[in-house]
Design a protein around this motif. Structure first.
Motif, PDB file in Angstrom:
ATOM      1  N   ASP A  87     -14.039   8.678  -3.119  1.00  0.00           N
ATOM      2  CA  ASP A  87     -12.701   8.575  -2.536  1.00  0.00           C
ATOM      3  C   ASP A  87     -12.242   7.121  -2.507  1.00  0.00           C
ATOM      4  N   THR A  88     -13.149   6.212  -2.170  1.00  0.00           N
ATOM      5  CA  THR A  88     -12.812   4.788  -2.150  1.00  0.00           C
ATOM      6  C   THR A  88     -12.533   4.264  -3.545  1.00  0.00           C
ATOM      7  N   VAL A  89     -13.311   4.714  -4.523  1.00  0.00           N
ATOM      8  CA  VAL A  89     -13.097   4.303  -5.916  1.00  0.00           C
ATOM      9  C   VAL A  89     -11.681   4.678  -6.377  1.00  0.00           C
ATOM     10  N   LEU A  90     -11.255   5.897  -6.064  1.00  0.00           N
ATOM     11  CA  LEU A  90      -9.915   6.338  -6.459  1.00  0.00           C
ATOM     12  C   LEU A  90      -8.838   5.520  -5.768  1.00  0.00           C
ATOM     13  N   LYS A  91      -9.034   5.244  -4.490  1.00  0.00           N
ATOM     14  CA  LYS A  91      -8.050   4.438  -3.762  1.00  0.00           C
ATOM     15  C   LYS A  91      -8.014   3.005  -4.293  1.00  0.00           C
ATOM     16  N   ASP A  92      -9.194   2.450  -4.566  1.00  0.00           N
ATOM     17  CA  ASP A  92      -9.249   1.089  -5.101  1.00  0.00           C
ATOM     18  C   ASP A  92      -8.586   1.004  -6.472  1.00  0.00           C
ATOM     19  N   TYR A  93      -8.799   2.044  -7.296  1.00  0.00           N
ATOM     20  CA  TYR A  93      -8.175   2.045  -8.625  1.00  0.00           C
ATOM     21  C   TYR A  93      -6.657   2.009  -8.489  1.00  0.00           C
TER      22      TYR A  93
ATOM     23  N   TYR B  86      -4.252  -1.686   3.335  1.00  0.00           N
ATOM     24  CA  TYR B  86      -5.479  -1.241   2.665  1.00  0.00           C
ATOM     25  C   TYR B  86      -6.196  -2.414   2.006  1.00  0.00           C
ATOM     26  N   VAL B  87      -7.513  -2.497   2.215  1.00  0.00           N
ATOM     27  CA  VAL B  87      -8.338  -3.549   1.620  1.00  0.00           C
ATOM     28  C   VAL B  87      -9.337  -2.897   0.654  1.00  0.00           C
ATOM     29  N   PRO B  88      -9.286  -3.219  -0.633  1.00  0.00           N
ATOM     30  CA  PRO B  88     -10.183  -2.585  -1.610  1.00  0.00           C
ATOM     31  C   PRO B  88     -11.623  -3.053  -1.449  1.00  0.00           C
ATOM     32  N   THR B  89     -12.540  -2.239  -1.931  1.00  0.00           N
ATOM     33  CA  THR B  89     -13.980  -2.514  -1.813  1.00  0.00           C
ATOM     34  C   THR B  89     -14.629  -2.828  -3.155  1.00  0.00           C
ATOM     35  N   TYR B  90     -14.151  -2.163  -4.230  1.00  0.00           N
ATOM     36  CA  TYR B  90     -14.819  -2.254  -5.534  1.00  0.00           C
ATOM     37  C   TYR B  90     -13.866  -2.782  -6.618  1.00  0.00           C
ATOM     38  N   PRO B  91     -13.817  -4.103  -6.833  1.00  0.00           N
ATOM     39  CA  PRO B  91     -12.956  -4.656  -7.900  1.00  0.00           C
ATOM     40  C   PRO B  91     -13.332  -4.134  -9.285  1.00  0.00           C
ATOM     41  N   GLY B  92     -14.597  -3.705  -9.443  1.00  0.00           N
ATOM     42  CA  GLY B  92     -15.062  -3.238 -10.753  1.00  0.00           C
ATOM     43  C   GLY B  92     -14.373  -1.984 -11.249  1.00  0.00           C
ATOM     44  N   VAL B  93     -13.583  -1.311 -10.393  1.00  0.00           N
ATOM     45  CA  VAL B  93     -12.910  -0.076 -10.820  1.00  0.00           C
ATOM     46  C   VAL B  93     -11.859  -0.339 -11.887  1.00  0.00           C
ATOM     47  N   ILE B  94     -11.478  -1.595 -12.076  1.00  0.00           N
ATOM     48  CA  ILE B  94     -10.477  -1.890 -13.108  1.00  0.00           C
ATOM     49  C   ILE B  94     -11.023  -1.633 -14.507  1.00  0.00           C
ATOM     50  N   LYS B  95     -12.344  -1.407 -14.618  1.00  0.00           N
ATOM     51  CA  LYS B  95     -12.922  -1.048 -15.913  1.00  0.00           C
ATOM     52  C   LYS B  95     -12.593   0.388 -16.297  1.00  0.00           C
ATOM     53  N   LEU B  96     -12.139   1.171 -15.329  1.00  0.00           N
ATOM     54  CA  LEU B  96     -11.740   2.551 -15.604  1.00  0.00           C
ATOM     55  C   LEU B  96     -10.370   2.568 -16.259  1.00  0.00           C
TER      56      LEU B  96
END
Length: 270
Positions: A257-263, A198-208
């Motif tokens: 869905d991608t945000v949740l997976k990236d988180y 899996y390759v993440p798309t949104y590194p910014g999700v770590i703010k959650l």
């Protein structure tokens, strides 16, 4: 313990355990021990007269430098809550956390409001004592003791008697303090299946936070089940507001869905 129940747009109930006055008092004590330790170190190990020999500094300049030394105490609760995601060191030890009334991470403005209104919750006695002292009343020492006790207890009485255990700063900022050591682990509710490649798309999700991810997942699952596109749009907007990321997906469902997976990708090994 009291619990805060948050109802999402699709009537999904999410429960948080509210921190009680005893837990918040212990966190308050720990934080003040740290502040007094810093104060003791500053007074006993820093030479406050060392600035006098620097160039031609006048008395006001020396006082200004002395004040700078104590800024970490003055702004302690503000910068720790901002940097530690809603926790001071005392709260972290007691496993408490500040969230907004909707279950999300408070904004910096919310943290500033909470910090500024400590003057009412815990330091009201200073303002009252200045006024009493100006009146020139006898037995001012007794007045000082009474006002000190009253001023320091305003916040604790509010926590004790308000429905959501909120002090005045919490009420105005729409925040609550929760106990995060719950019977159900957050990972059990926000876990997503990820492939090894899996390759993440949104590194910014770590703010959650974990709380944010749980609310997002519960709301997303319900909205997707009933094809509630309005809720999906609102959820996408809220995620983008908190994380400051821009969607590269055409579909709200794919984005969330991608945000949740990236988180999960960024936090599973933390």
């Amino acid at each position: 313990m009291k619990r805060l129940q948050i109802k999402t747009a699709q009537n999904v109930n999410i429960n948080f355990t509210l921190a009680n006055v005893g837990q918040r008092l212990l966190a308050f004590v720990v934080d003040n021990i740290l502040k007094f330790a810093y104060f003791y170190f500053a007074v006993h190990f820093l030479n406050f007269g060392m600035f006098e020999g620097i160039g031609r500094l006048d008395g006001w300049s020396i006082k200004a430098l002395d004040i700078i030394i104590f800024l970490p105490i003055t702004f302690y609760s503000l910068y720790t809550e901002v940097l530690l995601d809603g926790q001071t060191i005392g709260k972290k030890i007691m496993q408490l956390k500040v969230i907004d009334i909707d279950g999300f991470k408070p904004s910096i403005t919310d943290f500033v409001i909470r910090w500024f209104l400590r003057i009412i919750d815990f330091n009201l006695f200073i303002l009252l004592f200045i006024y009493i002292a100006s009146l020139g009343l006898p037995n001012q020492e007794a007045w000082f003791f009474l006002l000190f006790f009253f001023g320091k207890m305003v916040g604790f009485f509010l926590i004790l008697f308000t429905n959501n255990n909120q002090r005045f700063g919490d009420i105005i900022a729409n925040t609550v303090v929760i106990y995060i050591k719950d019977d159900v682990k957050f990972s059990e509710t926000i876990l997503e299946e990820l492939s090894a490649k899996y390759v993440p798309t949104y590194p910014g999700v770590i703010k959650l936070s974990d709380n944010d991810a749980r609310i997002i997942k519960n709301t997303f699952q319900s909205a997707r089940k009933f094809n509630d596109y309005k809720t999906l749009i609102k959820l996408r907007s809220k995620i983008q507001e908190v994380t400051e990321i821009k969607s590269v997906h055409k579909s709200d469902k794919e984005f969330i869905d991608t945000v949740l997976k990236d988180y999960n990708f960024y936090t599973q090994d933390m």
